[in-house]
Every structure is written in C-alpha cells, then in structure tokens.
Enzyme design. Structure first.
Site, short mmCIF file in Angstrom:
data_model
loop_
_atom_site.label_atom_id
_atom_site.label_comp_id
_atom_site.label_asym_id
_atom_site.label_seq_id
_atom_site.Cartn_x
_atom_site.Cartn_y
_atom_site.Cartn_z
N SER A 141 -27.26 30.64 -19.45
CA SER A 141 -26.43 30.76 -20.66
C SER A 141 -27.25 30.23 -21.82
CB SER A 141 -25.18 29.89 -20.48
OG SER A 141 -24.49 29.73 -21.70
N TYR A 154 -20.83 22.47 -17.12
CA TYR A 154 -21.41 23.80 -17.34
C TYR A 154 -22.78 23.67 -18.00
CZ TYR A 154 -21.44 28.77 -18.77
OH TYR A 154 -21.76 30.10 -18.95
#
Ligand code: NAD
Length: 259
Positions: A141, A154
């Site tokens: 990401s 995350y």
C-alpha cells in the site's frame, strides 16, 4: 506468460480479482482464494475460465492460518501444476486509535497482511528455485511507505511487507526468481467502501464528500486508482520482460507518495 501457474491470494474481490483476471487473460492458469458467497465465487471462477480458456481453480484457505497458507500452495500445485507466480494480495484493515486498538485485531491484521506472505513465499521458493523461474509480487500500500493515524497494524504490516520483499529478492537474486512489491493508492473496493461508510457515519458527511475530502485529499490525481491499473503493473512484474526487476517497490498511487 502462456501456461504459467499463478496463485493470487484474496482474489474473490477487488484488486485480487482484477489481478487474477488479468493474469488469466495473459495466459496463466490461476488459483483463486478468498472469502465470500460460494455461488458468487463459482460464477466468477467459471466466467474467468470461459473468458480466458485457462484452468481457474478456487480454494477457500484462510490466510490468517499458516497451515492453510501452506495448504493453498499444495492445492494449487495439485490443481494447476508447479506454482510459477505467487501474488500475496489478501489484506484486511482495522481502524482505531492506538489506545483502543484491540490486540486480537493487531494479530489478525499482521497475520493476513504480512505473515501470510512469509509462509506462502517460504512454501513456493524451493521448487521455483529448482525450476529456475519464479515471480513473487506482494501487494502492500502507499501506507507501506508513509504512515497514517489510527491504522497502526495495517501501516506496520505493509511496511513489513516492503522489507520482506527486499529481503527475499536479495536472497533469491541468482535463482531466476524475482520478488517485488506494488504499493496501491486508494482504489474503490469493498475494503475502502466500508471505511467510507464508517467515516460518513462518524463525520455526518455524505459518502462522496468523504471520498473527495478524506480519501482523495492526498492522492494528487484526485481520482481513485483502478484495480485494473494495479493488475497491469502486476502482469508486467510477472512477465519475462521484467526478469531484471527485483526488490523493486512500485507505487501505483496516483502520486500519493510523490510529495
Ligand atoms: P477487498 O476487501 O476487496 O479484497 C480483499 C480480499 O482478501 C477478498 O478476496 C477477501 O475475501 C480476502 N481475504 C480477507 N481476509 C482473508 C483471509 N483471512 N484469508 C483469505 N482471504 C482473505 O480489498 P482490496 O481493496 O481488493 O485489497 C486487496 C489488497 O490491496 C489488500 O492487501 C489491501 O491492503 C491492498 N490495498 C488496497 C487499497 C485500496 O484502496 N483498496 C489500497 C492499498 C492497498
């Protein structure tokens, strides 16, 4: 890429489904994986098989469980043949301030977004190395490169995935295996739709205002990246043409990390 055998984790939805579809269109046999309604998954599998003429299989392995991850690699080898391409895409998110962040969510996010890529890569690298060819692509990401509040697990997992990619790439550099990581910006998929709905509820804004004002604020192209744009980058990294690309961190993030 015709006849290559690919495993795409978390491919029953969103980015993973687009990657699986693009690899099948490029000539790969594909093992799908992920959760969802069994009849919808079977419809997707059949559609992909008919459109591509390739073998498309499915296994419902849980990527938070190391034994399931290893099992998925075995199922793929049995259904398709030796695994040439591994795309570690399955991912989950949990958003909460650090002080309230549940410990079991920390463990779960790390297990699916980071540890699964370790277990899967560990399982396939020896046979890839023996055959002298392999492609491992991890889906991290933009938050694998920069931080964000309220997403400690995350952000940590995705930063970890970038490091894991570099470590594997260096270790296997002389075996014909490449290992790279793609870092998507914001893509409209269920993982984001859920967060948009949550933010809309909390802020009282309408969902479109949340998308523009919160999610696209730091994405200079001011539109979501598409799942197909992520898939195109993955197909390139899996191709023979990308044999010299390894250990690379490729943002496909509409400029999110450019500033
Ligand atoms: P999504 O929610 O649409 O898809 C996630 C997929 O992972 C689904 O198929 C789901 O069933 C599967 N999955 C979840 N937990 C699993 C488990 N324990 N075992 C097996 N499969 C599991 O989300 P997406 O947006 O397509 O996300 C795909 C990847 O892209 C994720 O790693 C995500 O972190 C990353 N990503 C997404 C965005 C975005 O804006 N959508 C941005 C950056 C990175």
């Amino acid at each position: 890429m015709k006849g290559r055998n690919a495993v795409v984790t978390g491919s029953t939805s969103g980015i993973g489904q687009a990657i699986a579809s693009a690899l099948a269109a490029a000539g790969c046999n594909v093992m799908l994986n992920g959760f969802g309604d069994p009849s919808a998954i079977e419809a997707t599998r059949r559609e992909m098989a008919e459109a591509s003429g390739r073998t498309i299989a499915y296994a419902a392995a849980d990527m938070s469980q190391p034994s399931d991850v290893r099992g998925l690699m075995e199922q793929a080898a049995n259904a398709l043949g030796p695994v040439d391409i591994l795309v570690n895409n399955a991912g989950i998110q949990h958003v909460a301030p650090l002080a309230d962040f549940p410990e079991e969510k920390w463990d779960q996010v790390l297990a699916v977004n980071l540890s699964a890529a370790f277990h899967a890569s560990k399982a396939v690298v020896p046979a890839m190395s023996t055959r002298g060819f392999g492609r491992i692509v991890n889906i991290a990401s933009a938050l694998g490169l920069v931080g964000a509040p309220h997403k400690p697990a995350y952000v940590a997992a995705k930063h970890g995935l970038v490091g894991l990619t570099r470590s594997i790439a260096l270790e296997v550099a002389q075996t014909g295996i490449t290992c790279n990581v793609v870092c998507p910006g914001m893509v409209m998929t269920p993982i984001i739709e859920m967060q948009v709905a949550d933010q809309a509820r909390v802020t009282g804004l309408d969902p479109e205002a949340v998308i523009q004002g919160v999610f696209l604020e730091n994405q200079p192209i001011r539109r979501p990246v598409t799942a197909q744009e992520i898939a195109a980058a993955v197909v390139f990294l899996c191709s023979d043409a990308a044999g010299g690309v390894t250990g690379a961190v490729l943002p496909v993030d509409g400029g999110y990390t450019a500033r």
